[in-house]
Scaffold this active site. Structure first.
Site, short mmCIF file in Angstrom:
data_model
loop_
_atom_site.label_atom_id
_atom_site.label_comp_id
_atom_site.label_asym_id
_atom_site.label_seq_id
_atom_site.Cartn_x
_atom_site.Cartn_y
_atom_site.Cartn_z
N TYR A 147 0.83 -1.21 0.00
CA TYR A 147 0.00 0.00 0.00
C TYR A 147 0.87 1.26 0.00
CZ TYR A 147 -3.30 3.61 1.51
OH TYR A 147 -4.03 4.77 1.60
N ARG A 154 1.32 6.53 -6.80
CA ARG A 154 0.16 7.37 -7.10
C ARG A 154 0.53 8.84 -7.02
NH1 ARG A 154 -5.26 6.73 -3.55
NH2 ARG A 154 -3.72 6.79 -1.86
N TYR A 206 -1.59 12.95 6.62
CA TYR A 206 -1.20 11.89 7.56
C TYR A 206 0.28 12.04 7.90
CZ TYR A 206 -5.38 8.84 7.06
OH TYR A 206 -6.64 8.29 7.09
N ARG A 219 -11.90 13.05 1.39
CA ARG A 219 -12.85 12.15 2.08
C ARG A 219 -14.14 11.97 1.29
NH1 ARG A 219 -9.83 9.12 5.43
NH2 ARG A 219 -8.46 10.45 6.68
N GLU A 324 -14.43 -1.30 5.87
CA GLU A 324 -14.40 0.02 5.24
C GLU A 324 -15.68 0.13 4.40
OE1 GLU A 324 -10.54 1.40 3.63
OE2 GLU A 324 -11.64 1.90 1.81
C1 3EB Z 1 -8.19 5.76 5.73
O1 3EB Z 1 -9.09 6.43 6.25
C2 3EB Z 1 -8.59 4.40 5.22
O2 3EB Z 1 -5.49 5.37 -0.33
O3 3EB Z 1 -7.08 5.85 -1.75
C3 3EB Z 1 -9.62 4.97 2.45
C4 3EB Z 1 -9.97 5.50 1.21
C5 3EB Z 1 -8.30 4.61 2.69
C6 3EB Z 1 -9.00 5.67 0.20
C7 3EB Z 1 -6.69 5.51 -0.62
C8 3EB Z 1 -7.35 4.77 1.67
C9 3EB Z 1 -7.69 5.30 0.44
O4 3EB Z 1 -7.03 6.15 5.64
C10 3EB Z 1 -7.89 4.01 4.00
#
Ligand code: 3EB
Length: 330
Positions: A147, A154, A206, A219, A324
């Site tokens: 990931y 990406r 993050y 989001r 999820e």
């Molecule tokens: C999170 O909240 C969960 O890397 O495109 C959710 C939606 C998550 C998209 C992405 C990762 C991705 O971090 C993980």
């Protein structure tokens, strides 16, 4: 005397449904995308028409996801990108064999560079939503976790994309070796508005502990028509996973996050309803198949009685996340 009024046609609401699949199912001429689920459909050679997500359905095994266009839909290819489009939206996809690249990160960089090149020449340049699926998402350690490699690739492929203008996204893992990086997306003539979740740190902010390149997604995207495209949402508060190992609590926290997102969307555009309703389509990614019954029961209590629900067996991108949920809310 009268003055002519020039106006863009109003952006249409997205029309998406989960509907029963029949062996003789064919896409209608106005279909933008038809998505099947499960490995049973995985032999179908990808073409401009159908797309298969090879995750096992635990609920809704008979369902396909159909994106309906408005009026005439045209199909085409651009390099490896297959797409279908109407006057306002384009639904496009790319499937790349990872074995042609050094690692999944290099494959992701190539996929995103191709997406960017496609979008740059498209009359629908505004990315609204991206879905990503690949094998064994949490395999590998530290910065070499797949990931993380994906996130680095990406970010490189997206280039200087401004974080405040990122589309909503999902990134989910398969458990078998298909070697396929599958990326599909929705874009439009009109830009959408990226939304963040007031309970969560923006993924693109993050901290370093989660990897060298923060995940690039919003989001949610609120479209010009007031539809909400919801990113994969999990039991993440701030930036941390909550309720390690407890599916019931993770589901509760995820629903809390979705409530906060819907409230925020409703405050931004009153056309977007504050609660789940008949036009909400959810897709659940669940780590342990034995939890499907419980998840279905909890979600059924929150959705209208006959709402279709899709639960897929899948790996979420942090090994401590058990569930999820993503979807579309109108
Ligand atoms: C999170 O909240 C969960 O890397 O495109 C959710 C939606 C998550 C998209 C992405 C990762 C991705 O971090 C993980």
């Amino acid at each position: 005397m009268f003055e002519p009024i020039f106006q863009l046609p109003p952006t249409q609401s997205l029309s998406v449904s989960y509907q029963p699949w029949l062996p003789e199912s064919r896409m209608a001429d106005d279909t933008l995308a038809l998505i099947t689920f499960g490995r049973a459909h995985d032999d179908n050679a990808p073409d401009q028409r159908t797309l298969n997500v090879a995750l096992e359905p635990l609920l809704g095994a008979d369902l396909v996801e159909v994106w309906h266009g408005q009026g005439a839909v045209r199909a085409g290819c651009h390099g490896r990108v297959h797409y279908r489009e109407d006057d306002q939206h384009v639904f496009a996809f790319l499937e790349i064999d990872e074995r042609d690249y050094r690692c999944v990160g290099a494959a992701a960089e190539a996929a995103y560079a191709e997406m960017r090149a496609f979008q740059a020449q498209s009359p629908k340049p505004h990315l609204l939503r991206i879905w990503n699926y690949f094998d064994h998402i949490t395999a590998g350690r530290g910065d070499d976790e797949r990931y993380q490699l994906f996130c680095v690739g990406r970010a490189a492929g997206l280039g200087e994309h401004r974080p405040e203008a990122l589309p909503a996204a999902t990134a989910i893992g398969r458990r078998h070796n298909s070697h396929k990086l599958q990326v599909y997306w929705l874009a439009a003539t009109q830009p959408g508005r990226p939304l963040e979740n007031p309970r969560q740190v923006s993924a693109y902010h993050y901290p370093r502990q989660y990897g060298p390149a923060p995940p690039r997604f919003a989001r949610a995207t609120l479209t010009a028509a007031g539809d909400l495209l919801i990113s994969g949402t999990a039991s993440v508060v701030g930036h941390a996973t909550h309720h390690d190992g407890d599916l019931g609590r993770q589901l509760g926290e995820t629903l809390c996050n979705l409530d906060a997102l819907l409230a925020h969307a409703h405050a931004s555009d009153p056309r977007c309803p504050q609660r789940f309703g008949p036009a909400t389509l959810l897709k659940v990614y669940l780590r342990h198949r034995g939890d499907a019954g419980h998840v279905a029961e909890v979600l059924r209590a929150r959705l209208p009685a006959d709402a279709p629900l899709l639960i897929l067996e899948a790996d979420v991108c942090r090994s401590d996340l058990l569930i999820e949920i993503d979807g579309l809310h109108r």
